[in-house]
Design a protein around this motif. Sequence first.
Motif, mmCIF file in Angstrom:
data_model
loop_
_atom_site.group_PDB
_atom_site.id
_atom_site.type_symbol
_atom_site.label_atom_id
_atom_site.label_comp_id
_atom_site.label_asym_id
_atom_site.label_seq_id
_atom_site.Cartn_x
_atom_site.Cartn_y
_atom_site.Cartn_z
ATOM 1 N N ARG A 248 9.139 73.840 44.957
ATOM 2 C CA ARG A 248 9.023 72.856 43.727
ATOM 3 C C ARG A 248 10.174 72.484 43.343
ATOM 4 O O ARG A 248 10.290 71.196 42.854
ATOM 5 C CB ARG A 248 8.518 73.998 42.824
ATOM 6 C CG ARG A 248 8.550 73.662 41.493
ATOM 7 C CD ARG A 248 7.592 72.514 40.825
ATOM 8 N NE ARG A 248 6.543 72.138 41.356
ATOM 9 C CZ ARG A 248 5.800 71.060 41.375
ATOM 10 N NH1 ARG A 248 6.436 70.005 40.887
ATOM 11 N NH2 ARG A 248 4.543 70.714 41.852
ATOM 12 N N GLU A 249 11.350 73.353 43.501
ATOM 13 C CA GLU A 249 12.778 72.621 43.011
ATOM 14 C C GLU A 249 12.984 71.400 43.733
ATOM 15 O O GLU A 249 13.775 70.441 43.073
ATOM 16 C CB GLU A 249 13.828 73.709 43.407
ATOM 17 C CG GLU A 249 13.717 74.726 42.216
ATOM 18 C CD GLU A 249 14.933 76.147 42.355
ATOM 19 O OE1 GLU A 249 15.635 75.863 43.099
ATOM 20 O OE2 GLU A 249 14.384 77.019 41.992
ATOM 21 N N ARG A 250 12.822 71.314 45.147
ATOM 22 C CA ARG A 250 13.437 70.240 45.723
ATOM 23 C C ARG A 250 12.433 68.761 45.371
ATOM 24 O O ARG A 250 13.026 67.894 45.059
ATOM 25 C CB ARG A 250 13.036 70.279 47.142
ATOM 26 C CG ARG A 250 13.640 69.425 48.283
ATOM 27 C CD ARG A 250 13.513 69.554 49.864
ATOM 28 N NE ARG A 250 14.222 68.450 50.424
ATOM 29 C CZ ARG A 250 13.952 67.460 50.855
ATOM 30 N NH1 ARG A 250 12.827 66.966 50.232
ATOM 31 N NH2 ARG A 250 14.867 66.635 51.398
ATOM 32 N N ILE A 251 11.323 69.201 45.115
ATOM 33 C CA ILE A 251 10.452 68.081 44.721
ATOM 34 C C ILE A 251 10.791 67.559 43.265
ATOM 35 O O ILE A 251 11.168 66.399 42.957
ATOM 36 C CB ILE A 251 8.873 68.436 44.325
ATOM 37 C CG1 ILE A 251 8.391 68.918 45.759
ATOM 38 C CG2 ILE A 251 8.031 67.600 43.760
ATOM 39 C CD1 ILE A 251 6.829 69.415 45.775
ATOM 40 N N GLU A 252 11.255 68.466 42.376
ATOM 41 C CA GLU A 252 11.857 68.258 41.071
ATOM 42 C C GLU A 252 13.177 67.352 41.354
ATOM 43 O O GLU A 252 13.217 66.528 40.639
ATOM 44 C CB GLU A 252 12.030 69.206 40.288
ATOM 45 C CG GLU A 252 10.882 70.100 39.675
ATOM 46 C CD GLU A 252 9.977 69.386 38.925
ATOM 47 O OE1 GLU A 252 10.528 68.276 38.217
ATOM 48 O OE2 GLU A 252 8.701 69.301 39.103
ATOM 49 N N ARG A 253 13.909 67.816 42.417
ATOM 50 C CA ARG A 253 15.359 66.899 42.418
ATOM 51 C C ARG A 253 14.722 65.726 43.001
ATOM 52 O O ARG A 253 15.723 64.677 42.569
ATOM 53 C CB ARG A 253 16.092 67.740 43.563
ATOM 54 C CG ARG A 253 16.766 69.045 43.086
ATOM 55 C CD ARG A 253 17.936 69.352 43.950
ATOM 56 N NE ARG A 253 17.462 69.591 45.363
ATOM 57 C CZ ARG A 253 17.273 71.090 45.813
ATOM 58 N NH1 ARG A 253 17.269 71.888 44.928
ATOM 59 N NH2 ARG A 253 17.297 70.935 46.868
ATOM 60 N N LYS A 254 13.717 65.550 43.621
ATOM 61 C CA LYS A 254 13.445 64.209 44.296
ATOM 62 C C LYS A 254 13.206 63.101 43.344
ATOM 63 O O LYS A 254 13.442 61.865 43.204
ATOM 64 C CB LYS A 254 12.251 64.429 45.567
ATOM 65 C CG LYS A 254 12.008 63.280 46.229
ATOM 66 C CD LYS A 254 11.467 63.537 47.402
ATOM 67 C CE LYS A 254 10.683 62.365 48.109
ATOM 68 N NZ LYS A 254 10.241 62.745 49.390
ATOM 69 N N LYS A 255 12.233 63.836 42.311
ATOM 70 C CA LYS A 255 11.858 62.917 41.217
ATOM 71 C C LYS A 255 12.848 62.660 40.452
ATOM 72 O O LYS A 255 12.851 61.312 39.931
ATOM 73 C CB LYS A 255 10.843 63.880 40.373
ATOM 74 C CG LYS A 255 9.552 64.087 40.872
ATOM 75 C CD LYS A 255 8.735 64.884 39.733
ATOM 76 C CE LYS A 255 7.610 65.444 40.232
ATOM 77 N NZ LYS A 255 6.890 66.566 39.188
ATOM 78 N N PHE A 256 13.911 63.444 40.191
ATOM 79 C CA PHE A 256 14.943 63.076 39.366
ATOM 80 C C PHE A 256 15.883 61.826 40.084
ATOM 81 O O PHE A 256 16.134 61.104 39.542
ATOM 82 C CB PHE A 256 16.137 64.102 39.237
ATOM 83 C CG PHE A 256 17.315 63.944 38.599
ATOM 84 C CD1 PHE A 256 17.482 63.840 37.508
ATOM 85 C CD2 PHE A 256 18.561 63.279 39.382
ATOM 86 C CE1 PHE A 256 18.912 63.371 36.765
ATOM 87 C CE2 PHE A 256 19.665 63.004 39.015
ATOM 88 C CZ PHE A 256 19.879 63.085 37.690
ATOM 89 N N MET A 257 15.795 61.985 41.363
ATOM 90 C CA MET A 257 16.473 60.789 42.268
ATOM 91 C C MET A 257 15.999 59.550 41.886
ATOM 92 O O MET A 257 16.349 58.509 41.702
ATOM 93 C CB MET A 257 16.575 61.163 43.805
ATOM 94 C CG MET A 257 17.722 62.180 44.255
ATOM 95 S SD MET A 257 19.583 61.727 43.807
ATOM 96 C CE MET A 257 19.872 59.876 43.881
ATOM 97 N N PHE A 258 14.446 59.575 42.229
ATOM 98 C CA PHE A 258 13.763 58.301 42.095
ATOM 99 C C PHE A 258 13.910 57.667 40.951
ATOM 100 O O PHE A 258 14.067 56.401 40.449
ATOM 101 C CB PHE A 258 12.242 58.574 42.435
ATOM 102 C CG PHE A 258 12.046 58.643 44.118
ATOM 103 C CD1 PHE A 258 12.736 58.257 44.683
ATOM 104 C CD2 PHE A 258 10.961 59.395 44.520
ATOM 105 C CE1 PHE A 258 12.711 58.220 46.354
ATOM 106 C CE2 PHE A 258 10.872 59.624 45.876
ATOM 107 C CZ PHE A 258 11.303 58.971 46.751
ATOM 108 N N ASN A 259 13.868 58.588 39.713
ATOM 109 C CA ASN A 259 13.893 57.968 38.502
ATOM 110 C C ASN A 259 15.412 57.459 38.218
ATOM 111 O O ASN A 259 15.470 56.544 37.838
ATOM 112 C CB ASN A 259 13.705 59.244 37.194
ATOM 113 C CG ASN A 259 12.540 59.428 36.891
ATOM 114 O OD1 ASN A 259 11.698 58.470 37.207
ATOM 115 N ND2 ASN A 259 11.780 60.533 36.493
#
Length: 306
Positions: A248-259
Amino acid sequence: MDIRQLGDNIRNFSLDDGDLGSQGYTRVLLQLFGYTGHGKSSFINSCKYVLEEDENLKEHAEARGSDYVLTMVRNAYPLTKVITMVDNRGCSKMNDFERAEVYAQLGNFIPIGQRVEWRDNYKAMMEAIEDSELEQNFSDFIVPIFVYSVRKQKSAEEKQNMKIFMENCRKMTGIVPIIVLTFKSKGDYLEVEKRFRLMGAETVIAIENYTPESHIKTLGRTTDILMVIDSALRNVRFHLEQPRNSKRERIERKKFMFNYIHQIQFQHESEKPESEKPEREKPERERMWVEQILHEMLGGSNCAIS
Ligand SMILES: Nc1nc2c(ncn2[C@@H]2O[C@H](COP(=O)(O)OP(=O)(O)OP(=O)(O)O)[C@@H](O)[C@H]2O)c(=O)[nH]1
Ligand SMILES: [Mg+2]
């Protein structure tokens, strides 16, 4: 704490010690960031020097004069079986895209051992993040460490950027970056420490790196360096006492990156001269322009084009 005990605690650190165990993590990655020439590679060499109890300072990570950027490849240097340090590429002046690349390194979206190219366009950055799916990594516990020389003063704008950078580091990793102030004897480190603390830093440790020119071990210098690693491990221990979900943490990091990448792309587009803006925006701008001319022709009364 006694210096010998400090060293032993680091050498014997295990991710399984807490009540909840390692929660899927197998390695602590101490990720070093900062401007070029501020002593990241020297800090790695210093850490290995004090932990290995070697008589001679070895250049594991190549450190050089500061007139050019030396470290280009994101290299990893194991300190113990569990702890690894990562020497990330330093930057001379962080622009938005460079910062995005730093966050990508922090989030482990750029494979270790890969040469880091500061990508200067949106498409290439998005592709790099997508490519990282090939080597997904959930098992590294990342601790960001920001290396900053007290010898080099930054402008007010850069100080403001640093504050945002620290906040985003926390968003990416869940940990407020540990600040390592290098060249302790070459500037007013108490003043710089205060500045970082006012920006929200929780841990600020001033050190003097061991270098080929100055490598005689002293109690104070060795203790300061060990304290940095010890603080990072305390952070890991604290976070492993709470339930975590690394996927889940990796997914959150990816969302942050895309944003983040979307945001900077949007900003760059809006700052471009009119002639360089994408075609799709033109009709709206032309409409406003014609409206403006008509407005002036009609002596200021309102008009609208439909
Ligand atoms: N006196 C002193 N010299 C230092 C210290 N830290 C680093 N140096 C020297 O500063 C120079 C640059 O250090 P590096 O470790 O190569 O810096 P870096 O951050 O890795 O630089 P890049 O790889 O270009 O990003 C070298 O000549 C080091 O010997 C310190 O704490 N005190
Ligand atoms: Mg370096």
